[in-house]
Structure formats: structure tokens, C-alpha cells
Design a protein around this motif. Sequence first.
Motif, PDB file in Angstrom:
ATOM      1  N   LYS A   1       0.822  -1.209   0.000  1.00 20.32           N
ATOM      2  CA  LYS A   1       0.000   0.000   0.000  1.00 20.32           C
ATOM      3  C   LYS A   1       0.858   1.262   0.000  1.00 20.32           C
ATOM      4  O   LYS A   1       0.452   2.306  -0.506  1.00 20.32           O
ATOM      5  CB  LYS A   1      -0.917   0.003   1.228  1.00 20.32           C
ATOM      6  N   GLN A   2       2.059   1.148   0.559  1.00 20.70           N
ATOM      7  CA  GLN A   2       2.956   2.305   0.614  1.00 20.70           C
ATOM      8  C   GLN A   2       3.912   2.350  -0.581  1.00 20.70           C
ATOM      9  O   GLN A   2       4.833   3.166  -0.618  1.00 20.70           O
ATOM     10  CB  GLN A   2       3.736   2.303   1.924  1.00 20.70           C
ATOM     11  N   GLY A   3       3.688   1.459  -1.560  1.00 18.13           N
ATOM     12  CA  GLY A   3       4.435   1.543  -2.816  1.00 18.13           C
ATOM     13  C   GLY A   3       5.671   0.690  -2.911  1.00 18.13           C
ATOM     14  O   GLY A   3       6.506   0.905  -3.799  1.00 18.13           O
ATOM     15  N   TYR A   4       5.812  -0.312  -2.022  1.00 14.57           N
ATOM     16  CA  TYR A   4       6.992  -1.183  -2.059  1.00 14.57           C
ATOM     17  C   TYR A   4       6.577  -2.592  -2.461  1.00 14.57           C
ATOM     18  O   TYR A   4       5.543  -3.096  -2.042  1.00 14.57           O
ATOM     19  CB  TYR A   4       7.689  -1.194  -0.693  1.00 14.57           C
ATOM     20  N   LYS A   5       7.408  -3.229  -3.272  1.00 16.70           N
ATOM     21  CA  LYS A   5       7.064  -4.537  -3.810  1.00 16.70           C
ATOM     22  C   LYS A   5       7.425  -5.688  -2.874  1.00 16.70           C
ATOM     23  O   LYS A   5       6.763  -6.718  -2.884  1.00 16.70           O
ATOM     24  CB  LYS A   5       7.768  -4.746  -5.161  1.00 16.70           C
ATOM     25  N   ASP A   6       8.491  -5.499  -2.094  1.00 23.08           N
ATOM     26  CA  ASP A   6       9.001  -6.618  -1.317  1.00 23.08           C
ATOM     27  C   ASP A   6       9.536  -6.138   0.029  1.00 23.08           C
ATOM     28  O   ASP A   6      10.028  -5.007   0.146  1.00 23.08           O
ATOM     29  CB  ASP A   6      10.128  -7.308  -2.100  1.00 23.08           C
ATOM     30  N   ILE A   7       9.461  -7.014   1.016  1.00 28.40           N
ATOM     31  CA  ILE A   7       9.986  -6.711   2.346  1.00 28.40           C
ATOM     32  C   ILE A   7      11.483  -6.394   2.281  1.00 28.40           C
ATOM     33  O   ILE A   7      11.997  -5.569   3.043  1.00 28.40           O
ATOM     34  CB  ILE A   7       9.754  -7.908   3.307  1.00 28.40           C
ATOM     35  N   LYS A   8      12.192  -7.039   1.353  1.00 29.45           N
ATOM     36  CA  LYS A   8      13.646  -6.864   1.249  1.00 29.45           C
ATOM     37  C   LYS A   8      14.036  -5.449   0.826  1.00 29.45           C
ATOM     38  O   LYS A   8      15.219  -5.084   0.889  1.00 29.45           O
ATOM     39  CB  LYS A   8      14.229  -7.893   0.282  1.00 29.45           C
ATOM     40  N   GLU A   9      13.076  -4.669   0.346  1.00 29.67           N
ATOM     41  CA  GLU A   9      13.359  -3.273  -0.003  1.00 29.67           C
ATOM     42  C   GLU A   9      13.389  -2.373   1.233  1.00 29.67           C
ATOM     43  O   GLU A   9      13.840  -1.237   1.153  1.00 29.67           O
ATOM     44  CB  GLU A   9      12.294  -2.750  -0.971  1.00 29.67           C
TER      45      GLU A   9
END
Length: 220
Positions: free
Chosen positions: A184-192
Motif C-alpha cells: 500500500k505504501q508503494g513497495y514490492k518486497d519486504i527486502k526493499e
Amino acid sequence: MYLLEMAPKFLVALIILLIYVKLSGKSQIAPMSQLDQVGSMVIGALVGGTLLNANVSAWESAGAVAIWAGLLILVRFIKSKNSKLRDAIDGEPIQLVKNGNLLSENFIKANLPVRDFETLINIQGICAFNELKQVWYELNGSLTIIKKGDKDIAVLVIENGAISQDNLEQLHKSETWLKHEIKKQGYKDIKEIFCAEWFDDKLLVYPYDDVRKSKSESKK
């Protein structure tokens, strides 16, 4: 003559210590865990013992200090990459007060007499246990205190690109919920994500530098 013979040992030991302090970071000055404290004490003992022993050469002295310092740095690196292993090595903060109630079993677990606890909170200007809402006994022996009327502290749910499962459970949140909030905040993956914390009913996200810069450039 004796001082001239000792000079190379002092110089080599000093260089090793400077490198160790540089690599291990400021937490060696203000240790964050029992391992940090004991590790620094052993470093001091090794330096002092080998320097004062005339039968130990400068290179043998440096080697002993370098091996121990290298092991500490290796353990620190491994802990930074694996939160579960870090908890196994260092342990976890122990909650002593929850919702205004003193957790007697946790005082025993922390090996902290209630009289010593009273002294610690008095030093911080707290007059009575009745003022306390939440208290944690941290790894370095300090207390994290939330008084009644204060906001709860932030809870770290992502650390170094990995999910903190224990903290998620504490918040009664799921991994699926966290991944959804991240997207929802614009990030694809936790690793980012370098780290993220839950505070005041909000998820605050702090991405890695390259991810943040990439998002900033894409908005231009």
C-alpha cells in the motif's frame, strides 16, 4: 631499555584496537548486550596480559588480539543478518511491568531484586510503581519505561529487510497483513525495507537508500 623493547608491542596493539573499534562501531563504547560487554573486557585483558608478558612477541600479542576481535566482529555480522540467532545469542528484553502490573516471574527471570528495580526507577524520577504502565529490562541492564498517560513506544516489525516475527505476534498482526501494508505504501518486497515500525496505530517505513533514491527519481 625495557620501554624500548615494549614500544613495538604497544604500537601494534594500538593499531589492532583502532581497527577493531572502527569495524565494530560505537556500541563497543556503550555496549548493547552482555556479549559486547564481556567481549570488550576480554580484549582489554588480552592486550594488558600480552603487553606485560616479556615472553610474548609483538606479533604474538597482535595475533591474539586480532583473532578475538575478528571473532567478535564475525558474531556481530551474523547477528545483524539473522534476528533469531541474535535473540539466541543475546537474549531478548524482559518485560517487568505490563499494563501497570508487576510481572513477578519475569523479575526472577531477569535476576533483578525488586529493591534494585525500585532504585533504578527512582533514579529516573519515578516515585512509585503505580506511575508505571510498561517497563522492559534491556539487554545492557537499562530500563525502558512508559509511564501511565504516555504513548506506547514504537515496535520494530522489519529489521534489515527481514520480518520480526516475535514483534508481529506481540502486536497480534500477521505476515500477510504486513506485506499488504508495505505494498500500500508503494513497495514490492519486504527486502526493499531497511526497517519499519508500528507507532501510534501507523506503520512507519524506512526503505534502503537505493530504493528511496530510485523512488524519488521516478517521481521527477
